[in-house]
Design a protein around this motif. Structure first.
Motif, PDB file in Angstrom:
ATOM      1  N   ALA A 129       0.838  -1.198   0.000  1.00 18.22           N
ATOM      2  CA  ALA A 129       0.000   0.000   0.000  1.00 18.22           C
ATOM      3  C   ALA A 129       0.875   1.249   0.000  1.00 18.22           C
ATOM      4  O   ALA A 129       1.983   1.230   0.521  1.00 18.22           O
ATOM      5  N   PRO A 130       0.366   2.331  -0.558  1.00 17.56           N
ATOM      6  CA  PRO A 130       1.120   3.589  -0.527  1.00 17.56           C
ATOM      7  C   PRO A 130       1.351   4.037   0.917  1.00 17.56           C
ATOM      8  O   PRO A 130       0.471   3.897   1.769  1.00 17.56           O
ATOM      9  N   HIS A 131       2.541   4.545   1.173  1.00 15.13           N
ATOM     10  CA  HIS A 131       2.844   5.103   2.494  1.00 15.13           C
ATOM     11  C   HIS A 131       1.894   6.275   2.731  1.00 15.13           C
ATOM     12  O   HIS A 131       1.735   7.127   1.861  1.00 15.13           O
ATOM     13  N   PRO A 132       1.252   6.360   3.901  1.00 17.24           N
ATOM     14  CA  PRO A 132       0.253   7.412   4.108  1.00 17.24           C
ATOM     15  C   PRO A 132       0.819   8.830   4.051  1.00 17.24           C
ATOM     16  O   PRO A 132       0.106   9.763   3.698  1.00 17.24           O
ATOM     17  N   ARG A 133       2.090   9.002   4.389  1.00 19.16           N
ATOM     18  CA  ARG A 133       2.679  10.350   4.350  1.00 19.16           C
ATOM     19  C   ARG A 133       3.502  10.604   3.095  1.00 19.16           C
ATOM     20  O   ARG A 133       3.908  11.723   2.843  1.00 19.16           O
ATOM     21  N   LYS A 134       3.757   9.540   2.301  1.00 20.79           N
ATOM     22  CA  LYS A 134       4.570   9.700   1.091  1.00 20.79           C
ATOM     23  C   LYS A 134       3.985   8.903  -0.070  1.00 20.79           C
ATOM     24  O   LYS A 134       4.675   8.123  -0.712  1.00 20.79           O
ATOM     25  N   PRO A 135       2.683   9.084  -0.362  1.00 20.75           N
ATOM     26  CA  PRO A 135       2.077   8.329  -1.464  1.00 20.75           C
ATOM     27  C   PRO A 135       2.756   8.680  -2.783  1.00 20.75           C
ATOM     28  O   PRO A 135       3.118   9.823  -3.017  1.00 20.75           O
ATOM     29  N   GLY A 136       2.946   7.679  -3.601  1.00 15.73           N
ATOM     30  CA  GLY A 136       3.624   7.883  -4.882  1.00 15.73           C
ATOM     31  C   GLY A 136       5.134   7.798  -4.762  1.00 15.73           C
ATOM     32  O   GLY A 136       5.821   7.586  -5.752  1.00 15.73           O
ATOM     33  N   GLU A 137       5.661   7.961  -3.564  1.00 11.87           N
ATOM     34  CA  GLU A 137       7.107   7.884  -3.341  1.00 11.87           C
ATOM     35  C   GLU A 137       7.511   6.566  -2.688  1.00 11.87           C
ATOM     36  O   GLU A 137       8.510   5.962  -3.050  1.00 11.87           O
ATOM     37  N   ILE A 138       6.737   6.145  -1.692  1.00 15.80           N
ATOM     38  CA  ILE A 138       7.084   4.971  -0.886  1.00 15.80           C
ATOM     39  C   ILE A 138       5.894   4.013  -0.863  1.00 15.80           C
ATOM     40  O   ILE A 138       4.748   4.428  -0.678  1.00 15.80           O
ATOM     41  N   THR A 139       6.180   2.727  -1.032  1.00 14.55           N
ATOM     42  CA  THR A 139       5.178   1.673  -0.872  1.00 14.55           C
ATOM     43  C   THR A 139       5.528   0.863   0.369  1.00 14.55           C
ATOM     44  O   THR A 139       6.697   0.518   0.583  1.00 14.55           O
ATOM     45  N   VAL A 140       4.527   0.566   1.182  1.00 13.82           N
ATOM     46  CA  VAL A 140       4.688  -0.234   2.395  1.00 13.82           C
ATOM     47  C   VAL A 140       4.247  -1.657   2.088  1.00 13.82           C
ATOM     48  O   VAL A 140       3.093  -1.884   1.729  1.00 13.82           O
ATOM     49  N   TRP A 141       5.182  -2.601   2.191  1.00 17.15           N
ATOM     50  CA  TRP A 141       4.882  -4.008   1.981  1.00 17.15           C
ATOM     51  C   TRP A 141       4.749  -4.673   3.345  1.00 17.15           C
ATOM     52  O   TRP A 141       5.660  -4.609   4.161  1.00 17.15           O
ATOM     53  N   SER A 142       3.624  -5.324   3.586  1.00 20.94           N
ATOM     54  CA  SER A 142       3.371  -6.045   4.829  1.00 20.94           C
ATOM     55  C   SER A 142       3.442  -7.533   4.522  1.00 20.94           C
ATOM     56  O   SER A 142       2.725  -8.026   3.654  1.00 20.94           O
ATOM     57  N   LEU A 143       4.327  -8.238   5.230  1.00 24.84           N
ATOM     58  CA  LEU A 143       4.535  -9.671   5.000  1.00 24.84           C
ATOM     59  C   LEU A 143       4.325 -10.433   6.306  1.00 24.84           C
ATOM     60  O   LEU A 143       4.573  -9.896   7.392  1.00 24.84           O
ATOM     61  N   ALA A 144       3.888 -11.690   6.200  1.00 26.76           N
ATOM     62  CA  ALA A 144       3.617 -12.477   7.399  1.00 26.76           C
ATOM     63  C   ALA A 144       3.858 -13.959   7.140  1.00 26.76           C
ATOM     64  O   ALA A 144       3.779 -14.428   6.000  1.00 26.76           O
ATOM     65  N   ARG A 145       4.131 -14.664   8.226  1.00 27.77           N
ATOM     66  CA  ARG A 145       4.200 -16.131   8.240  1.00 27.77           C
ATOM     67  C   ARG A 145       3.590 -16.606   9.543  1.00 27.77           C
ATOM     68  O   ARG A 145       3.768 -15.959  10.579  1.00 27.77           O
ATOM     69  N   PRO A 146       2.910 -17.737   9.532  1.00 22.77           N
ATOM     70  CA  PRO A 146       2.413 -18.285  10.797  1.00 22.77           C
ATOM     71  C   PRO A 146       3.585 -18.684  11.687  1.00 22.77           C
ATOM     72  O   PRO A 146       4.581 -19.236  11.207  1.00 22.77           O
ATOM     73  N   ALA A 147       3.474 -18.397  12.972  1.00 18.92           N
ATOM     74  CA  ALA A 147       4.485 -18.846  13.928  1.00 18.92           C
ATOM     75  C   ALA A 147       4.509 -20.364  13.925  1.00 18.92           C
ATOM     76  O   ALA A 147       3.460 -21.008  13.805  1.00 18.92           O
ATOM     77  N   ALA A 148       5.682 -20.944  14.020  1.00 21.22           N
ATOM     78  CA  ALA A 148       5.798 -22.406  14.006  1.00 21.22           C
ATOM     79  C   ALA A 148       7.105 -22.812  14.660  1.00 21.22           C
ATOM     80  O   ALA A 148       8.138 -22.182  14.436  1.00 21.22           O
ATOM     81  N   ARG A 149       7.027 -23.854  15.466  1.00 20.65           N
ATOM     82  CA  ARG A 149       8.254 -24.384  16.057  1.00 20.65           C
ATOM     83  C   ARG A 149       9.184 -24.849  14.944  1.00 20.65           C
ATOM     84  O   ARG A 149       8.750 -25.353  13.911  1.00 20.65           O
ATOM     85  N   GLN A 150      10.464 -24.661  15.161  1.00 23.38           N
ATOM     86  CA  GLN A 150      11.510 -25.051  14.217  1.00 23.38           C
ATOM     87  C   GLN A 150      12.392 -26.069  14.937  1.00 23.38           C
ATOM     88  O   GLN A 150      13.396 -25.714  15.547  1.00 23.38           O
ATOM     89  N   PRO A 151      12.017 -27.351  14.921  1.00 23.74           N
ATOM     90  CA  PRO A 151      12.698 -28.347  15.755  1.00 23.74           C
ATOM     91  C   PRO A 151      14.190 -28.468  15.472  1.00 23.74           C
ATOM     92  O   PRO A 151      14.960 -28.773  16.389  1.00 23.74           O
TER      93      PRO A 151
END
Length: 174
Positions: A129-151
């Motif tokens: 999504a466009p950065h709310p204070r810098k639209p057209g200049e900066i894009t904010v990418w939101s990324l996620a992963r489910p938490a999971a044990r890493q044995p």
């Protein structure tokens, strides 16, 4: 090629200095990956910020990785992936649902390689999504992963709590 390496080193130093300032903040959880006294990577693990995330998303229990920096001499060695796996494991041990991170890109596509790198590691793009204070200049990418044990992580790193030495906690190769 040398100029690119210098820019990368300056970026590391600037980011490292920024994180070093955060280490002195008592409420800012900075983690470091250290091998035999050598700093390989640092990250912060905190609550999900408002930038890039909805109120409903922030209500779900999560760790947000912010300002993760890998030493340039270790680029491509998998150190950044170890940091991500540690975060996934830590979040699961704490009973959290998600690990999140964000990337800011500029209008010329700067930092898009980082988005691609995280996607190859299994991170899902929740939104760009466009950065709310810098639209057209900066894009904010939101990324996620489910938490999971890493044995298998215990075979790679050991988590150590250091309240007295400035790096409140760090993890080292096992």
């Amino acid at each position: 090629m040398r100029e690119q390496g210098l820019r990368r080193w300056r970026g590391w130093v600037g980011s490292a200095e920024h994180l070093a300032d955060q280490v002195t903040e008592p409420d800012w959880p900075v983690w470091a990956l250290v091998d035999d006294g050598v700093l390989l990577a640092v990250t912060t693990a905190d609550e999900t910020p408002t930038l890039g995330w909805t109120e409903q998303e922030r209500a779900a229990s999560a760790i947000f990785l912010q300002s993760t920096v890998t030493h340039p001499s270790r680029a491509g060695s998998g150190v950044g992936m170890v940091v991500a796996f540690w975060a996934l494991d830590r979040a699961a041990r704490q009973g959290r649902q998600w690990v999140r991170r964000g990337v800011l890109t500029d209008s010329e596509g700067g930092n898009l390689g980082l988005v691609r790198y995280y996607r190859r590691q299994g991170w899902r793009v929740v939104r760009a999504a466009p950065h709310p204070r810098k639209p057209g200049e900066i894009t904010v990418w939101s990324l996620a992963r489910p938490a999971a044990r890493q044995p298998d992580l215990a075979d790679i790193v050991t988590e150590i709590d250091h309240q007295a030495d400035g790096l409140r906690t760090h993890f080292t190769p096992a």
